[in-house]
Design a protein around this motif. Structure first.
Motif, PDB file in Angstrom:
ATOM      1  N   ILE A  45      28.595  66.915  23.155  1.00  0.00           N
ATOM      2  CA  ILE A  45      28.223  65.747  22.354  1.00  0.00           C
ATOM      3  C   ILE A  45      29.201  64.637  22.725  1.00  0.00           C
ATOM      4  N   TYR A  46      28.657  63.487  23.098  1.00  0.00           N
ATOM      5  CA  TYR A  46      29.490  62.333  23.431  1.00  0.00           C
ATOM      6  C   TYR A  46      29.299  61.302  22.327  1.00  0.00           C
ATOM      7  N   ASP A  47      30.375  61.004  21.607  1.00  0.00           N
ATOM      8  CA  ASP A  47      30.293  60.076  20.478  1.00  0.00           C
ATOM      9  C   ASP A  47      30.705  58.652  20.844  1.00  0.00           C
ATOM     10  N   GLY A  48      30.830  58.403  22.134  1.00  0.00           N
ATOM     11  CA  GLY A  48      31.241  57.077  22.600  1.00  0.00           C
ATOM     12  C   GLY A  48      32.719  57.005  22.906  1.00  0.00           C
ATOM     13  N   LYS A  49      33.477  57.980  22.405  1.00  0.00           N
ATOM     14  CA  LYS A  49      34.916  58.003  22.633  1.00  0.00           C
ATOM     15  C   LYS A  49      35.384  59.305  23.249  1.00  0.00           C
ATOM     16  N   ARG A  50      34.753  60.393  22.858  1.00  0.00           N
ATOM     17  CA  ARG A  50      35.198  61.707  23.336  1.00  0.00           C
ATOM     18  C   ARG A  50      34.013  62.640  23.521  1.00  0.00           C
ATOM     19  N   LEU A  51      34.261  63.689  24.283  1.00  0.00           N
ATOM     20  CA  LEU A  51      33.275  64.731  24.527  1.00  0.00           C
ATOM     21  C   LEU A  51      33.653  65.953  23.694  1.00  0.00           C
ATOM     22  N   ILE A  52      32.680  66.482  22.965  1.00  0.00           N
ATOM     23  CA  ILE A  52      32.905  67.610  22.079  1.00  0.00           C
ATOM     24  C   ILE A  52      31.991  68.748  22.526  1.00  0.00           C
ATOM     25  N   PHE A  53      32.563  69.936  22.692  1.00  0.00           N
ATOM     26  CA  PHE A  53      31.795  71.111  23.094  1.00  0.00           C
ATOM     27  C   PHE A  53      30.888  71.538  21.948  1.00  0.00           C
ATOM     28  N   ASP A  54      29.606  71.748  22.225  1.00  0.00           N
ATOM     29  CA  ASP A  54      28.636  72.203  21.227  1.00  0.00           C
ATOM     30  C   ASP A  54      28.324  73.668  21.507  1.00  0.00           C
ATOM     31  N   GLU A  55      29.106  74.539  20.889  1.00  0.00           N
ATOM     32  CA  GLU A  55      29.003  75.984  21.138  1.00  0.00           C
ATOM     33  C   GLU A  55      27.634  76.547  20.772  1.00  0.00           C
ATOM     34  N   ASP A  56      27.082  76.153  19.617  1.00  0.00           N
ATOM     35  CA  ASP A  56      25.788  76.686  19.180  1.00  0.00           C
ATOM     36  C   ASP A  56      24.662  76.274  20.126  1.00  0.00           C
ATOM     37  N   SER A  57      24.636  75.015  20.524  1.00  0.00           N
ATOM     38  CA  SER A  57      23.584  74.546  21.436  1.00  0.00           C
ATOM     39  C   SER A  57      23.723  75.170  22.822  1.00  0.00           C
ATOM     40  N   THR A  58      24.959  75.367  23.267  1.00  0.00           N
ATOM     41  CA  THR A  58      25.183  76.012  24.558  1.00  0.00           C
ATOM     42  C   THR A  58      24.666  77.441  24.522  1.00  0.00           C
ATOM     43  N   ALA A  59      24.968  78.182  23.451  1.00  0.00           N
ATOM     44  CA  ALA A  59      24.506  79.573  23.323  1.00  0.00           C
ATOM     45  C   ALA A  59      22.986  79.635  23.241  1.00  0.00           C
ATOM     46  N   ALA A  60      22.384  78.745  22.469  1.00  0.00           N
ATOM     47  CA  ALA A  60      20.923  78.736  22.337  1.00  0.00           C
ATOM     48  C   ALA A  60      20.253  78.421  23.670  1.00  0.00           C
ATOM     49  N   ARG A  61      20.800  77.461  24.387  1.00  0.00           N
ATOM     50  CA  ARG A  61      20.248  77.088  25.697  1.00  0.00           C
ATOM     51  C   ARG A  61      20.393  78.230  26.692  1.00  0.00           C
ATOM     52  N   THR A  62      21.542  78.883  26.691  1.00  0.00           N
ATOM     53  CA  THR A  62      21.777  80.024  27.584  1.00  0.00           C
ATOM     54  C   THR A  62      20.806  81.151  27.284  1.00  0.00           C
ATOM     55  N   ASN A  63      20.609  81.458  26.001  1.00  0.00           N
ATOM     56  CA  ASN A  63      19.682  82.517  25.608  1.00  0.00           C
ATOM     57  C   ASN A  63      18.245  82.184  26.001  1.00  0.00           C
ATOM     58  N   LYS A  64      17.842  80.923  25.817  1.00  0.00           N
ATOM     59  CA  LYS A  64      16.484  80.510  26.175  1.00  0.00           C
ATOM     60  C   LYS A  64      16.259  80.656  27.678  1.00  0.00           C
ATOM     61  N   ILE A  65      17.219  80.212  28.459  1.00  0.00           N
ATOM     62  CA  ILE A  65      17.100  80.315  29.921  1.00  0.00           C
ATOM     63  C   ILE A  65      17.057  81.781  30.344  1.00  0.00           C
ATOM     64  N   GLN A  66      17.897  82.620  29.746  1.00  0.00           N
ATOM     65  CA  GLN A  66      17.903  84.045  30.086  1.00  0.00           C
ATOM     66  C   GLN A  66      16.566  84.695  29.734  1.00  0.00           C
ATOM     67  N   SER A  67      15.988  84.333  28.591  1.00  0.00           N
ATOM     68  CA  SER A  67      14.683  84.868  28.201  1.00  0.00           C
ATOM     69  C   SER A  67      13.598  84.478  29.201  1.00  0.00           C
ATOM     70  N   MET A  68      13.648  83.239  29.668  1.00  0.00           N
ATOM     71  CA  MET A  68      12.659  82.794  30.655  1.00  0.00           C
ATOM     72  C   MET A  68      12.843  83.545  31.964  1.00  0.00           C
ATOM     73  N   LEU A  69      14.087  83.766  32.372  1.00  0.00           N
ATOM     74  CA  LEU A  69      14.338  84.534  33.596  1.00  0.00           C
ATOM     75  C   LEU A  69      13.874  85.984  33.445  1.00  0.00           C
ATOM     76  N   ASP A  70      14.075  86.551  32.268  1.00  0.00           N
ATOM     77  CA  ASP A  70      13.625  87.919  32.019  1.00  0.00           C
ATOM     78  C   ASP A  70      12.111  88.033  32.169  1.00  0.00           C
ATOM     79  N   VAL A  71      11.376  87.040  31.676  1.00  0.00           N
ATOM     80  CA  VAL A  71       9.916  87.041  31.808  1.00  0.00           C
ATOM     81  C   VAL A  71       9.525  86.913  33.278  1.00  0.00           C
TER      82      VAL A  71
END
Length: 76
Positions: A45-71
């Motif tokens: 997340i970029y708030d205009g001043k700093r970059l913040i790691f979004d752990e939940d969104s990263t995990a959800a995105r990783t899981n979604k991509i892995q599910s698509m690869l599994d299919v």
């Protein structure tokens, strides 16, 4: 400025190239500005001043991509 949700596309020559999850232009940041341990594929997340790691969104995105690869490769 509204916050931007970005994904680290690649890191090259000391620069992180980030793609917005919604529409918009690619952004580049010096790797010194990234949260510690940030890597390609992480959601930030970029708030205009700093970059913040979004752990939940990263995990959800990783899981979604892995599910698509599994299919694609018929893994269960």
């Amino acid at each position: 400025m509204n916050s931007l949700i970005l994904v680290i596309d690649r890191i090259e020559s000391g620069i992180a190239v980030c793609e917005p999850l919604d529409q918009g232009e690619t952004r580049e940041f010096e790797i010194a500005l990234l949260p510690k341990g940030a890597k390609e594929g992480d959601v930030l997340i970029y708030d205009g001043k700093r970059l913040i790691f979004d752990e939940d969104s990263t995990a959800a995105r990783t899981n979604k991509i892995q599910s698509m690869l599994d299919v694609i490769f018929k893994k269960k």
